[in-house]
Structure formats: structure tokens, C-alpha cells
Enzyme design. Structure first.
Site, PDB file in Angstrom:
ATOM      1  N   SER A 155      -1.377   2.122 -11.956  1.00  0.00           N
ATOM      2  CA  SER A 155      -0.762   3.065 -12.876  1.00  0.00           C
ATOM      3  C   SER A 155      -1.344   2.795 -14.263  1.00  0.00           C
ATOM      4  O   SER A 155      -1.915   1.714 -14.502  1.00  0.00           O
ATOM      5  CB  SER A 155       0.748   2.795 -12.894  1.00  0.00           C
ATOM      6  OG  SER A 155       1.369   3.404 -13.993  1.00  0.00           O
ATOM      7  N   TYR A 178       8.421  -2.822 -13.511  1.00  0.00           N
ATOM      8  CA  TYR A 178       7.400  -1.988 -12.847  1.00  0.00           C
ATOM      9  C   TYR A 178       6.025  -2.279 -13.454  1.00  0.00           C
ATOM     10  O   TYR A 178       5.055  -2.516 -12.737  1.00  0.00           O
ATOM     11  CB  TYR A 178       7.794  -0.518 -13.033  1.00  0.00           C
ATOM     12  CG  TYR A 178       6.804   0.494 -12.512  1.00  0.00           C
ATOM     13  CD1 TYR A 178       6.693   0.743 -11.145  1.00  0.00           C
ATOM     14  CD2 TYR A 178       5.991   1.227 -13.382  1.00  0.00           C
ATOM     15  CE1 TYR A 178       5.800   1.695 -10.661  1.00  0.00           C
ATOM     16  CE2 TYR A 178       5.100   2.181 -12.905  1.00  0.00           C
ATOM     17  CZ  TYR A 178       5.007   2.410 -11.551  1.00  0.00           C
ATOM     18  OH  TYR A 178       4.127   3.352 -11.073  1.00  0.00           O
TER      19      TYR A 178
HETATM   20  N1  LIG Z   1       4.774   9.329 -10.242  1.00  0.00           N
HETATM   21  C1  LIG Z   1       4.070   8.773 -11.210  1.00  0.00           C
HETATM   22  O1  LIG Z   1       4.193   9.194 -12.388  1.00  0.00           O
HETATM   23  C2  LIG Z   1       3.115   7.647 -10.902  1.00  0.00           C
HETATM   24  C3  LIG Z   1       2.190   7.304 -11.909  1.00  0.00           C
HETATM   25  C4  LIG Z   1       1.294   6.269 -11.673  1.00  0.00           C
HETATM   26  C5  LIG Z   1       1.322   5.593 -10.467  1.00  0.00           C
HETATM   27  N2  LIG Z   1       2.221   5.936  -9.502  1.00  0.00           N
HETATM   28  C6  LIG Z   1       2.187   5.163  -8.256  1.00  0.00           C
HETATM   29  O2  LIG Z   1       1.816   6.011  -7.194  1.00  0.00           O
HETATM   30  C7  LIG Z   1       2.411   5.569  -5.979  1.00  0.00           C
HETATM   31  C8  LIG Z   1       3.139   6.725  -5.332  1.00  0.00           C
HETATM   32  O3  LIG Z   1       4.119   7.195  -6.235  1.00  0.00           O
HETATM   33  P1  LIG Z   1       4.717   8.676  -6.170  1.00  0.00           P
HETATM   34  O4  LIG Z   1       4.875   9.116  -7.569  1.00  0.00           O
HETATM   35  O5  LIG Z   1       3.952   9.511  -5.218  1.00  0.00           O
HETATM   36  O6  LIG Z   1       6.174   8.320  -5.616  1.00  0.00           O
HETATM   37  P2  LIG Z   1       7.102   9.042  -4.532  1.00  0.00           P
HETATM   38  O7  LIG Z   1       6.855  10.505  -4.535  1.00  0.00           O
HETATM   39  O8  LIG Z   1       8.467   8.539  -4.794  1.00  0.00           O
HETATM   40  O9  LIG Z   1       6.560   8.459  -3.141  1.00  0.00           O
HETATM   41  C9  LIG Z   1       6.597   7.082  -2.888  1.00  0.00           C
HETATM   42  C10 LIG Z   1       6.255   6.839  -1.444  1.00  0.00           C
HETATM   43  O10 LIG Z   1       6.280   5.427  -1.214  1.00  0.00           O
HETATM   44  C11 LIG Z   1       7.149   5.167  -0.121  1.00  0.00           C
HETATM   45  N3  LIG Z   1       7.752   3.837  -0.190  1.00  0.00           N
HETATM   46  C12 LIG Z   1       8.457   3.287  -1.215  1.00  0.00           C
HETATM   47  N4  LIG Z   1       8.866   2.041  -0.887  1.00  0.00           N
HETATM   48  C13 LIG Z   1       8.392   1.809   0.374  1.00  0.00           C
HETATM   49  C14 LIG Z   1       8.495   0.713   1.265  1.00  0.00           C
HETATM   50  N5  LIG Z   1       9.150  -0.403   0.945  1.00  0.00           N
HETATM   51  N6  LIG Z   1       7.897   0.814   2.492  1.00  0.00           N
HETATM   52  C15 LIG Z   1       7.232   1.943   2.831  1.00  0.00           C
HETATM   53  N7  LIG Z   1       7.122   3.017   2.047  1.00  0.00           N
HETATM   54  C16 LIG Z   1       7.700   2.952   0.818  1.00  0.00           C
HETATM   55  C17 LIG Z   1       8.185   6.279  -0.189  1.00  0.00           C
HETATM   56  O11 LIG Z   1       8.872   6.380   1.039  1.00  0.00           O
HETATM   57  P3  LIG Z   1      10.434   6.891   1.077  1.00  0.00           P
HETATM   58  O12 LIG Z   1      10.371   8.382   0.840  1.00  0.00           O
HETATM   59  O13 LIG Z   1      10.886   6.489   2.432  1.00  0.00           O
HETATM   60  O14 LIG Z   1      11.136   6.160  -0.033  1.00  0.00           O
HETATM   61  C18 LIG Z   1       7.266   7.464  -0.481  1.00  0.00           C
HETATM   62  O15 LIG Z   1       6.610   7.865   0.689  1.00  0.00           O
HETATM   63  C19 LIG Z   1       3.320   4.397  -6.351  1.00  0.00           C
HETATM   64  O16 LIG Z   1       2.664   3.184  -6.089  1.00  0.00           O
HETATM   65  C20 LIG Z   1       3.529   4.584  -7.853  1.00  0.00           C
HETATM   66  O17 LIG Z   1       3.790   3.371  -8.496  1.00  0.00           O
HETATM   67  C21 LIG Z   1       3.095   6.968  -9.691  1.00  0.00           C
END
Ligand SMILES: NC(=O)c1ccc[n+]([C@@H]2O[C@H](COP(=O)([O-])OP(=O)(O)OC[C@H]3O[C@@H](n4cnc5c(N)ncnc54)[C@H](OP(=O)(O)O)[C@@H]3O)[C@@H](O)[C@H]2O)c1
Length: 272
Positions: free
Chosen positions: A134, A147
């Protein structure tokens, strides 16, 4: 372009879902992990709508045995360590147990999956490990202290792993998106209600309001998925990719700004 076997964790929402679809559309074998049958059905529906094939496996990334079973069954050429979540709350207010589980999910489990995938990649003479970090892997701000610290940790590990496995033809890449339109931050804010705010009510409220106000500015998850494709297909990928305008601007400027100044501005904006 060679067809690769690509394993993406956390593929039922946000960046993970966009990634498995984009990877499949590009012609690679795309396998994503989810935590329930309902989530697998959601992914299957999305893949049907897009006319692509995406396989799913059930995996809780903090289950070490499950990780070994999935990786050994799939033997991925490319591992996209995407699964994750955020904790929204002041450092002193988040219980240590919750912080540890966050570190398990964002640091220990992705590294475990990488360690499990490496022997298969070495045998194949090629491999790529992507860590979804991130912008918060470079900078840190309240109320995302835990985080940001986990994302900083994964970046340190990725930097060293990259040097350790390069001679085996394995590339290690860090992706650094800024804000992305996904449920992650809103979910983190909702769940923070269980932590005692004690003195941080106003700064949490301001941070939550800012997340909502800047929604329009956040990148589409497909923008991140396209960079995943670039990183997995490039013959010499970059060590890290900043994704989104906010990440490009803040990621590049922040090393030039003295801490006293960025602290001042952040405290002012955050009401701290
Ligand atoms: N959104 C942002 O602004 C942003 C920015 C930079 C980086 N990121 C990074 O990008 C990645 C994805 O984020 P996102 O924004 O796409 O989030 P999201 O839409 O909330 O999706 C997160 C995914 O991770 C899964 N997950 C969480 N904990 C888990 C566990 N213990 N075991 C297996 N699966 C798990 C969730 O499954 P469930 O649905 O079952 O919970 C979901 O499929 C993360 O690493 C996040 O830190 C996000």
C-alpha cells in the site's frame, strides 16, 4: 506471452476480484482463494458475467495447513498475496491480540505462502511473488498505525526476499496502491466501533469523513489489477509499483518533506 498459473488470495471482493478476472481474461490460469462457499459462488457469477474461467479454493490465510494444501495442489508460477484488511484506531486503543492477528494476515501468512511456493517456482526455473502492500507501506498516518506498520514490515521482507531468490529466476514485486474503491476502509471504520476511542473520537470522526469525501478520487480496483498483470508479465519487473494518482504524488513527495512538517499538516487535518 506464456500462459502462467496465477494464485491470488482474497479474491471475492475489491482488488482480488478484479485481479482474478483480469488475469483470466488475459488467458492465464486464474485461481483465487475465498473463505466460504458463498464467496466462491460470487466469484463464479462474476467470472460467468465476464465470460472467463476462474477457479476458487477455500482458504483462511492464517491456517498454515490450509496454505500448504492449496499451494502444493496448485504449484503456482505466480503468487499474488492480496488478502488483507485494515484496522482503524489509535495505536494505544487497539488490543494487542487484534494487532497480532493483523500482522499474521498481512505479514506472516503472505510470507508463509511465498515460502511454500518457492520450491515449486525453483523447480520450474521461473516464478513471481507479488505482495499487495500500500502507499501505507511507505508513509504512515493515524488512524491506520497498525495497518501501516504491517505494510512497512512486508515491504522490508519483500526487499530482502527479492535479492535472495533473484538467482533462481524468481521475481519479487511490491504493489503500492493509494486509495482504492473497495469495502476495506469502510469496513475497518465500522469495526473500530468496538475499540474504546478514549480521546480520539474527533480524529476518528474526521478520518472517517475524509474517507467518504475522497471516494471519488480513489482508484478503480481494475487499475490495480492491470498493474498486477504488468508486474507478472514484464521480463524485468520493477521492485515496486505505485498505483493511483494519490500514491504517485504522495509516494514520491513524502521522502522530501521533513517529518516536523508532515506531522504538523497531518495533525491539523486529523484534529490531533
Ligand atoms: N482498498 C484500499 O484502499 C487499498 C489500498 C492499498 C492496498 N490495499 C490492499 O489491497 C489488498 C486487498 O484489499 P481490498 O481493498 O481489495 O479489500 P477487500 O475488498 O476488503 O478484500 C479483501 C479480501 O481479503 C480477504 N481476506 C481478509 N482476511 C483474510 C484472511 N484472514 N484469510 C483469507 N482471506 C482474507 C477478504 O475475504 P472476506 O471477504 O472473507 O473477508 C477479501 O477477499 C489488501 O492487502 C489491502 O491492504 C487496499
Amino acid at each position: 506471452m506464456k500462459r502462467r498459473t496465477v494464485l491470488t488470495t482474497g479474491c471475492n471482493a475489491g482488488i482480488g476480484l478484479a485481479t482474478v478476472l483480469e488475469v483470466a481474461e488475459r488467458g492465464h490460469r486464474s485461481i483465487g482463494t475465498v473463505r466460504s462457499e458463498e464467496a466462491a459462488e460470487l466469484v463464479a457469477r462474476a467470472a460467468r458475467d465476464r465470460h472467463v474461467d476462474v477457479e476458487t479454493r477455500i482458504l483462511e490465510v492464517n491456517d498454515a495447513e490450509g496454505c500448504a494444501e492449496v499451494v502444493d495442489a496448485i504449484r503456482p508460477d505466480v503468487l499474488v498475496n492480496n488478502a488483507g484488511y485494515a484496522i482503524f484506531g489509535a495505536i494505544e486503543r487497539v488490543p494487542e491480540e487484534d494487532a497480532r492477528t493483523l500482522f499474521d494476515t498481512l505479514v506472516f501468512s503472505p510470507v508463509r505462502l511465498a515460502r511454500l511456493a518457492l520450491p515449486h517456482m525453483r523447480k520450474a526455473g521461473w516464478g513471481r511473488i507479488l505482495f499487495m502492500s500500500s502507499l501505507f507501506g511507505r508513509v504512515a498516518a493515524p488512524p491506520l498505525g497498525w495497518y501501516a506498520s504491517a505494510k512497512h514490515a512486508i515491504e522490508g521482507l519483500a526487499d530482502v526476499l527479492r535479492m535472495e531468490v533473484a538467482r533462481d529466476g524468481i521475481g519479487v514485486v511490491v504493489l503500492e496502491p493509494g486509495g482504492v474503491r473497495s469495502p476495506m476502509l469502510e469496513k475497518a471504520e465500522r469495526e473500530s466501533a468496538r475499540y474504546p476511542a478514549g480521546g480520539f473520537e474527533e480524529s476518528n470522526r474526521l478520518a472517517g469523513a475524509r474517507i467518504r469525501q475522497t471516494d471519488f478520487f480513489r482508484a478503480d480496483p481494475r487499475d490495480v489489477a492491470r498493474v498486477v498483470l504488468t508486474a507478472l508479465e514484464a521480463s524485468s519487473p520493477q521492485a515496486r509499483y505505485l498505483v493511483g494518482y494519490d500514491a504517485q504524488i504522495i509516494g514520491r513527495l513524502s521522502p522530501m518533506i521533513p517529518s516536523w512538517l508532515s506531522d504538523r499538516v497531518t495533525r491539523l487535518v486529523q484534529g490531533l
